[in-house]
Scaffold this active site. Structure first.
Site, PDB file in Angstrom:
ATOM      1  N   GLU A  34       0.834  -1.210   0.000  1.00 34.99           N
ATOM      2  CA  GLU A  34       0.000   0.000   0.000  1.00 34.99           C
ATOM      3  C   GLU A  34       0.864   1.253   0.000  1.00 34.99           C
ATOM      4  O   GLU A  34       1.854   1.339   0.730  1.00 34.99           O
ATOM      5  CB  GLU A  34      -0.910  -0.014   1.231  1.00 34.99           C
ATOM      6  CG  GLU A  34      -2.214   0.712   1.004  1.00 34.99           C
ATOM      7  CD  GLU A  34      -3.095   0.048  -0.067  1.00 34.99           C
ATOM      8  OE1 GLU A  34      -3.006   0.476  -1.240  1.00 34.99           O
ATOM      9  OE2 GLU A  34      -3.851  -0.869   0.269  1.00 34.99           O
ATOM     10  N   HIS A  35       0.451   2.200  -0.847  1.00 36.03           N
ATOM     11  CA  HIS A  35       1.211   3.439  -1.053  1.00 36.03           C
ATOM     12  C   HIS A  35       2.613   3.153  -1.574  1.00 36.03           C
ATOM     13  O   HIS A  35       3.552   3.884  -1.272  1.00 36.03           O
ATOM     14  CB  HIS A  35       1.281   4.266   0.238  1.00 36.03           C
ATOM     15  CG  HIS A  35       0.001   5.021   0.516  1.00 36.03           C
ATOM     16  ND1 HIS A  35      -0.358   6.159  -0.170  1.00 36.03           N
ATOM     17  CD2 HIS A  35      -1.010   4.770   1.383  1.00 36.03           C
ATOM     18  CE1 HIS A  35      -1.531   6.598   0.284  1.00 36.03           C
ATOM     19  NE2 HIS A  35      -1.960   5.765   1.218  1.00 36.03           N
ATOM     20  N   GLY A 128     -16.020   5.682  -3.816  1.00 38.94           N
ATOM     21  CA  GLY A 128     -15.221   6.410  -2.832  1.00 38.94           C
ATOM     22  C   GLY A 128     -14.855   5.597  -1.600  1.00 38.94           C
ATOM     23  O   GLY A 128     -14.508   6.155  -0.566  1.00 38.94           O
ATOM     24  N   GLY A 130     -12.481   3.145  -1.773  1.00 36.52           N
ATOM     25  CA  GLY A 130     -11.155   2.569  -1.973  1.00 36.52           C
ATOM     26  C   GLY A 130     -11.184   1.249  -2.706  1.00 36.52           C
ATOM     27  O   GLY A 130     -10.194   0.513  -2.707  1.00 36.52           O
ATOM     28  N   SER A 133     -14.003   2.128  -7.782  1.00 38.38           N
ATOM     29  CA  SER A 133     -15.141   2.271  -8.690  1.00 38.38           C
ATOM     30  C   SER A 133     -14.727   3.082  -9.915  1.00 38.38           C
ATOM     31  O   SER A 133     -15.189   2.821 -11.028  1.00 38.38           O
ATOM     32  CB  SER A 133     -16.312   2.942  -7.973  1.00 38.38           C
ATOM     33  OG  SER A 133     -16.008   4.269  -7.602  1.00 38.38           O
ATOM     34  N   SER A 134     -13.834   4.050  -9.728  1.00 38.00           N
ATOM     35  CA  SER A 134     -13.442   4.897 -10.864  1.00 38.00           C
ATOM     36  C   SER A 134     -12.714   4.082 -11.929  1.00 38.00           C
ATOM     37  O   SER A 134     -13.009   4.197 -13.121  1.00 38.00           O
ATOM     38  CB  SER A 134     -12.586   6.076 -10.398  1.00 38.00           C
ATOM     39  OG  SER A 134     -11.411   5.645  -9.766  1.00 38.00           O
ATOM     40  N   ASP A 178      -4.900   0.376  -9.863  1.00 37.69           N
ATOM     41  CA  ASP A 178      -6.350   0.182  -9.930  1.00 37.69           C
ATOM     42  C   ASP A 178      -6.795  -0.282 -11.309  1.00 37.69           C
ATOM     43  O   ASP A 178      -7.547  -1.254 -11.455  1.00 37.69           O
ATOM     44  CB  ASP A 178      -7.076   1.496  -9.603  1.00 37.69           C
ATOM     45  CG  ASP A 178      -6.692   2.050  -8.250  1.00 37.69           C
ATOM     46  OD1 ASP A 178      -5.929   1.377  -7.522  1.00 37.69           O
ATOM     47  OD2 ASP A 178      -7.145   3.159  -7.914  1.00 37.69           O
TER      48      ASP A 178
HETATM   49  P1  ADP Z   1     -13.014   4.981  -5.765  1.00 38.49           P
HETATM   50  O1  ADP Z   1     -12.116   4.646  -4.636  1.00 38.49           O
HETATM   51  O2  ADP Z   1     -14.340   4.305  -5.619  1.00 38.49           O
HETATM   52  O3  ADP Z   1     -12.385   4.756  -7.101  1.00 38.49           O
HETATM   53  P2  ADP Z   1     -12.930   7.697  -6.635  1.00 38.49           P
HETATM   54  O4  ADP Z   1     -13.144   8.972  -5.925  1.00 38.49           O
HETATM   55  O5  ADP Z   1     -11.609   7.459  -7.272  1.00 38.49           O
HETATM   56  O6  ADP Z   1     -13.315   6.533  -5.629  1.00 38.49           O
HETATM   57  O7  ADP Z   1     -13.992   7.562  -7.812  1.00 38.49           O
HETATM   58  C1  ADP Z   1     -15.365   7.719  -7.548  1.00 38.49           C
HETATM   59  C2  ADP Z   1     -15.995   8.510  -8.684  1.00 38.49           C
HETATM   60  O8  ADP Z   1     -16.048   7.683  -9.888  1.00 38.49           O
HETATM   61  C3  ADP Z   1     -17.431   8.867  -8.410  1.00 38.49           C
HETATM   62  O9  ADP Z   1     -17.504  10.056  -7.660  1.00 38.49           O
HETATM   63  C4  ADP Z   1     -17.980   9.036  -9.833  1.00 38.49           C
HETATM   64  O10 ADP Z   1     -17.620  10.283 -10.365  1.00 38.49           O
HETATM   65  C5  ADP Z   1     -17.249   7.940 -10.590  1.00 38.49           C
HETATM   66  N1  ADP Z   1     -18.073   6.713 -10.530  1.00 38.49           N
HETATM   67  C6  ADP Z   1     -17.826   5.610  -9.801  1.00 38.49           C
HETATM   68  N2  ADP Z   1     -18.833   4.709  -9.902  1.00 38.49           N
HETATM   69  C7  ADP Z   1     -19.757   5.259 -10.706  1.00 38.49           C
HETATM   70  C8  ADP Z   1     -21.041   4.857 -11.175  1.00 38.49           C
HETATM   71  N3  ADP Z   1     -21.575   3.686 -10.799  1.00 38.49           N
HETATM   72  N4  ADP Z   1     -21.715   5.694 -11.978  1.00 38.49           N
HETATM   73  C9  ADP Z   1     -21.182   6.877 -12.341  1.00 38.49           C
HETATM   74  N5  ADP Z   1     -19.992   7.328 -11.935  1.00 38.49           N
HETATM   75  C10 ADP Z   1     -19.276   6.546 -11.120  1.00 38.49           C
HETATM   76 MG    MG Z   2     -10.603   5.696  -7.742  1.00 38.83          MG
END
Ligand code: ADP
Ligand code: MG
Length: 390
Positions: A34-35, A128, A130, A133-134, A178
């Protein structure tokens, strides 16, 4: 209804026909390392069985039209508007739309065809927390444009394009882990990536262990500043150490023995940050033979050490993450537990004896609620395949 069915039904509702294609792209959880990705180290993530599902077809105009089901929002954009980050009507793109638009931009920069598409997507990767999702959104769109664009790239190259989108278009300074895990995941296997050479291999994850993710439900806030400070401290350590070690370019180049010899020259905070990185890189190297032998007891101890290091040296934990990890570590069947991802909120990852998964999950949820007053979210995960056309 499954997510696949949801996105297909929603596509029909939006566009009055069935979509031609569906892709899925998973989130990920990192078990160790991590990191260290931005310090050229090694990481050990899995792609998880939670994913973004995207149903899509080509568009007969030059507009890409997207619906994000989970946000109940739509957007349309054209290639010409991408550099200005505006939608087809000239309004600033909302943040969520920067991810797919950024992917289109990065692919165009690389000279790859990105035909306009109509798409509908939804995900069960929590946002958000971790679990990336992005990256799962990015990898879904890279694959969608690969499907329509008539080109074909290896998964690692697709990951690099997703990272470029996130770094340069969305403006989030993430490492490669990621997108790599989302693109290259393998069923029942853990991935071992060298973040310097980008060489990687898949290692067996013994069937008798389960990966349990525990979400504190504390969301990171204002963390990009802290993240950038950690990166700056690591760069400062490299600069100071290079007086004695000319030619080093990252903390990857400093082994623990050398570090112990030279670390007293560093200011206190920089010393702690760099020590986490050097020791964590060493832990990931010690993990490989343990994984090959299936020694989960010793591997789990490395996770516990990693948590302590993130808490005490790298200082990216919060009380809720410490509580979650401490409860887990005290429970029967738990080999190891630690915060995962960037920190300051989000999830812990727990390595648990499979037959004790239920009792572990229940006891962890109850213990955490007792201490904090609110229940966590618990996901029992398995290692899944990377992004794929269904
Ligand atoms: P994570 O750790 O989940 O990657 P991030 O802050 O890097 O957190 O990314 C989250 C962002 O990715 C959300 O705020 C949104 O803009 C986009 N995102 C993630 N999942 C979705 C989704 N299901 N639909 C639309 N946008 C999404
Ligand atoms: Mg992310």
């Amino acid at each position: 209804m499954s997510l696949r069915e949801t996105v297909i039904a929603k596509f029909q509702e939006c566009f009055g026909e069935v979509p031609v294609h569906v892709v899925r792209a998973p989130g990920r959880v990192n078990l160790l390392g991590e990191h260290v990705d931005y310090n050229d180290g090694f990481v050990l993530p899995i792609a998880i069985d939670r994913a973004t599902w995207l149903a899509f077809s080509t568009s007969d105009t030059d507009q890409t039209r997207l619906t994000a089901v989970d946000l109940s929002e739509d957007v349309s954009f054209t290639p010409e508007m991408l550099p200005a980050k505006t939608d087809a009507k000239g309004r600033p793109l909302p943040t969520w739309a920067l991810y797919p638009a950024g992917v289109m931009w990065a692919l165009m920069e690389a000279g790859l065809a990105t035909p306009a598409l109509r798409g509908v997507y939804s995900s069960n990767v929590p946002q958000g927390s971790g679990l990336s999702s992005s990256a799962s959104v990015e990898m879904a769109f890279v694959l969608a444009w690969q499907t329509l664009g008539g080109w074909r790239l290896p998964p690692m190259d697709r990951a690099l394009l997703g990272q470029k989108a996130e770094n340069e278009y969305v403006g989030v300074n993430c490492g490669i882990m990621d997108q790599f895990a989302s693109a290259c995941g393998e069923q029942d296997r853990l991935l071992h990536l060298d973040c310097r050479s980008l060489e990687w291999q898949a290692l067996p994850l013994p069937k008798e262990v389960a990966i349990v993710i525990a979400d504190t439900r504390m969301r990171r806030t204002l963390t990009s500043g802290e993240y950038n400070k950690r990166r700056a401290d690591c760069e400062e350590a490299v600069r100071l150490l290079s007086t004695d070690l000319p030619g080093i370019t990252s903390l990857r180049d400093v082994d623990l023995e050398t570090y112990n010899r030279l670390s007293s020259h560093l200011p206190e905070r920089v010393e702690k940050r760099a020590r986490h990185v050097v020791e964590e890189i060493e832990r990931t190297q010690r993990a490989i033979p343990l994984l090959e032998e299936g020694d989960m007891v010793e591997f789990g101890k490395l996770l516990n050490q990693c948590h302590a290091s993130l808490r005490d040296l790298y200082e990216v934990s919060i009380p809720e993450l410490d509580t979650m990890a401490a409860i887990a570590q005290s429970l029967p069947g738990c080999y190891g537990a630690r915060l995962t991802g960037a920190g300051f909120g989000g999830c812990t990852v727990n390595l648990v004896a499979r037959e004790q998964t239920d009792s572990f999950s229940q006891a962890l949820a109850a213990g955490y609620e007792d201490e904090t007053g609110f229940p966590p979210e618990i996901y029992v995960c398995s290692a899944s395949k990377g992004a794929e056309l269904i």
